[in-house]
Every structure is written in C-alpha cells, then in structure tokens.
Design a protein around this motif. Structure first.
Motif, PDB file in Angstrom:
ATOM      1  N   UNK A   1       0.880  -1.162   0.000  1.00 56.95           N
ATOM      2  CA  UNK A   1       0.000   0.000   0.000  1.00 56.95           C
ATOM      3  C   UNK A   1       0.920   1.215   0.000  1.00 56.95           C
ATOM      4  N   UNK A   2       0.874   1.996  -1.055  1.00 56.41           N
ATOM      5  CA  UNK A   2       1.776   3.136  -1.198  1.00 56.41           C
ATOM      6  C   UNK A   2       1.007   4.424  -0.943  1.00 56.41           C
ATOM      7  N   UNK A   3       1.472   5.183   0.028  1.00 47.60           N
ATOM      8  CA  UNK A   3       0.852   6.457   0.388  1.00 47.60           C
ATOM      9  C   UNK A   3       1.827   7.572   0.006  1.00 47.60           C
ATOM     10  N   UNK A   4       1.389   8.452  -0.888  1.00 40.11           N
ATOM     11  CA  UNK A   4       2.203   9.591  -1.308  1.00 40.11           C
ATOM     12  C   UNK A   4       1.781  10.829  -0.529  1.00 40.11           C
ATOM     13  N   UNK A   5       2.760  11.611  -0.094  1.00 42.50           N
ATOM     14  CA  UNK A   5       2.488  12.867   0.605  1.00 42.50           C
ATOM     15  C   UNK A   5       3.170  13.976  -0.197  1.00 42.50           C
ATOM     16  N   UNK A   6       2.400  14.962  -0.605  1.00 48.42           N
ATOM     17  CA  UNK A   6       2.895  16.045  -1.437  1.00 48.42           C
ATOM     18  C   UNK A   6       3.260  17.256  -0.578  1.00 48.42           C
ATOM     19  N   UNK A   7       4.058  18.190  -1.134  1.00 46.67           N
ATOM     20  CA  UNK A   7       4.501  19.342  -0.335  1.00 46.67           C
ATOM     21  C   UNK A   7       3.370  20.210   0.214  1.00 46.67           C
ATOM     22  N   UNK A   8       2.229  20.232  -0.472  1.00 43.47           N
ATOM     23  CA  UNK A   8       1.119  21.057   0.019  1.00 43.47           C
ATOM     24  C   UNK A   8       0.306  20.355   1.109  1.00 43.47           C
ATOM     25  N   UNK A   9       0.709  19.138   1.510  1.00 43.91           N
ATOM     26  CA  UNK A   9       0.013  18.404   2.560  1.00 43.91           C
ATOM     27  C   UNK A   9      -1.018  17.427   2.044  1.00 43.91           C
ATOM     28  N   UNK A  10      -1.174  17.320   0.754  1.00 39.87           N
ATOM     29  CA  UNK A  10      -2.153  16.407   0.162  1.00 39.87           C
ATOM     30  C   UNK A  10      -1.654  14.965   0.308  1.00 39.87           C
ATOM     31  N   UNK A  11      -2.550  14.083   0.746  1.00 37.05           N
ATOM     32  CA  UNK A  11      -2.234  12.669   0.924  1.00 37.05           C
ATOM     33  C   UNK A  11      -2.972  11.896  -0.155  1.00 37.05           C
ATOM     34  N   UNK A  12      -2.233  11.100  -0.897  1.00 32.59           N
ATOM     35  CA  UNK A  12      -2.813  10.378  -2.042  1.00 32.59           C
ATOM     36  C   UNK A  12      -2.399   8.915  -1.973  1.00 32.59           C
ATOM     37  N   UNK A  13      -3.364   8.044  -2.310  1.00 34.37           N
ATOM     38  CA  UNK A  13      -3.102   6.619  -2.370  1.00 34.37           C
ATOM     39  C   UNK A  13      -3.900   6.054  -3.538  1.00 34.37           C
ATOM     40  N   UNK A  14      -3.249   5.322  -4.406  1.00 29.66           N
ATOM     41  CA  UNK A  14      -3.887   4.756  -5.608  1.00 29.66           C
ATOM     42  C   UNK A  14      -4.577   5.836  -6.437  1.00 29.66           C
ATOM     43  N   UNK A  15      -3.901   6.952  -6.618  1.00 36.96           N
ATOM     44  CA  UNK A  15      -4.394   8.091  -7.402  1.00 36.96           C
ATOM     45  C   UNK A  15      -5.695   8.674  -6.859  1.00 36.96           C
ATOM     46  N   UNK A  16      -5.976   8.446  -5.585  1.00 38.28           N
ATOM     47  CA  UNK A  16      -7.152   9.022  -4.956  1.00 38.28           C
ATOM     48  C   UNK A  16      -6.692   9.863  -3.765  1.00 38.28           C
ATOM     49  N   UNK A  17      -7.204  11.074  -3.691  1.00 34.39           N
ATOM     50  CA  UNK A  17      -6.832  11.987  -2.615  1.00 34.39           C
ATOM     51  C   UNK A  17      -7.679  11.670  -1.389  1.00 34.39           C
ATOM     52  N   UNK A  18      -7.019  11.572  -0.236  1.00 33.34           N
ATOM     53  CA  UNK A  18      -7.704  11.295   1.021  1.00 33.34           C
ATOM     54  C   UNK A  18      -7.594  12.522   1.918  1.00 33.34           C
ATOM     55  N   UNK A  19      -8.693  12.958   2.416  1.00 30.54           N
ATOM     56  CA  UNK A  19      -8.795  14.040   3.392  1.00 30.54           C
ATOM     57  C   UNK A  19      -8.297  15.373   2.837  1.00 30.54           C
ATOM     58  N   UNK A  20      -8.555  16.383   3.619  1.00 28.68           N
ATOM     59  CA  UNK A  20      -8.159  17.755   3.292  1.00 28.68           C
ATOM     60  C   UNK A  20      -6.706  17.967   3.753  1.00 28.68           C
ATOM     61  N   UNK A  21      -5.912  18.759   3.032  1.00 30.49           N
ATOM     62  CA  UNK A  21      -4.526  18.987   3.470  1.00 30.49           C
ATOM     63  C   UNK A  21      -4.401  19.610   4.852  1.00 30.49           C
ATOM     64  N   UNK A  22      -5.460  20.249   5.340  1.00 33.50           N
ATOM     65  CA  UNK A  22      -5.398  20.858   6.675  1.00 33.50           C
ATOM     66  C   UNK A  22      -5.853  19.906   7.779  1.00 33.50           C
ATOM     67  N   UNK A  23      -6.383  18.737   7.424  1.00 31.14           N
ATOM     68  CA  UNK A  23      -6.881  17.783   8.412  1.00 31.14           C
ATOM     69  C   UNK A  23      -5.719  17.044   9.071  1.00 31.14           C
ATOM     70  N   UNK A  24      -5.613  17.149  10.386  1.00 30.67           N
ATOM     71  CA  UNK A  24      -4.540  16.465  11.102  1.00 30.67           C
ATOM     72  C   UNK A  24      -4.896  15.020  11.416  1.00 30.67           C
ATOM     73  N   UNK A  25      -6.158  14.724  11.590  1.00 27.78           N
ATOM     74  CA  UNK A  25      -6.585  13.385  12.009  1.00 27.78           C
ATOM     75  C   UNK A  25      -6.688  12.404  10.849  1.00 27.78           C
TER      76      UNK A  25
END
Length: 141
Positions: free
Chosen positions: A65-89
């Motif tokens: 399971x590969x989780x990518x984290x981008x410089x703007x805080x965006x979390x992406x897995x399988x080309x799908x964005x999960x949660x808002x970049x400002x969400x800590x939880x």
C-alpha cells in the motif's frame, strides 16, 4: 667469435634468449589462466514450492500500500486523494486502512513516500493515522 651468434658461413646459430622469453610468456599465460578457474561448490538452497506454509494452497503475494504525501500536505493513495490537506486526524485514510487491514490482515506492507519538500508535521500525521489503524508493516521510500 665473440658472441654475435653468427658463424663464419653467415648462418644464425641457435639463440637461447628469445626461447627463454617465449617460455616466460607461456608461463605467465598459464599462471594467469590457472588463477581464474571456477571452482564448483554445492549450495544448499531451499527453493519456494509455490504453496503457502500453513494452508497448503498457493501463496498469496502481499501487495504494498503506497501512500504519497505532497509538499502542500495532500495525501494520495492509488491516485485518490484522502482528506483535506489541513486535516490532522486524516479520518478517510484511517478508515480505509482499518477496512483494508480487517479484510486482508496486517501482512501487507505500507510504504510512505513523502516528497522531499513535505513538512515533517504532515508525515507525522500520516504515521499517526497508520498507527491508529493497526498498521504493523510500515516503511519509507
């Protein structure tokens, strides 16, 4: 008669120096080739049989399971964005990881790939979400 190696009739006699040179070249050749011989040895290797260790059926390969984290805080897995970049939880990521672990177990590796410019705080948010979801096999790439 002093050492020219040529007799009075113009015939070149037997000269030992070139013969010694040839013998030394042959000796070097055979020494070099003897040092590069391959010595065969027996290796005790257990090859996989294609069956799982406990079930007797075919082994199931683990899918990372590969989780990518981008410089703007965006979390992406399988080309799908999960949660808002400002969400800590990261509730969506936590829920997806919990569901996946419940279905397939915790043997699949989770690989976190942060961008070099990603803030460490965001990486810690993803690590906390993975730990809260029960991820046991985690690594960075």
């Amino acid at each position: 008669m002093a050492g020219g190696g040529v007799s009075e009739d113009g015939d070149a006699g037997f000269q030992i120096a070139p013969m010694v040179d040839v013998v030394f070249v042959l000796l070097l050749f055979f020494m070099a080739s003897a040092g590069s011989q391959v010595i065969e040895k027996e290796l005790n290797i257990n090859l996989p049989s294609g069956r799982g260790p406990s079930s007797g059926g075919p082994a199931v390969e683990s899918t990372p399971i590969i989780i990518d984290i981008f410089p703007d805080g965006q979390v992406q897995m399988n080309n799908k964005v999960y949660d808002d970049p400002s969400s800590k939880e990261l509730p969506q990521l936590r829920g997806w990881l919990k569901d996946t672990i419940a279905k397939f177990g915790d043997k699949d590796p989770v690989i976190i790939r942060p961008d070099p410019l990603t803030k460490h705080e965001r990486i810690m948010d993803v690590l906390n979400a993975a730990a809260a979801s029960g991820v046991k096999n985690l690594t960075f790439s």
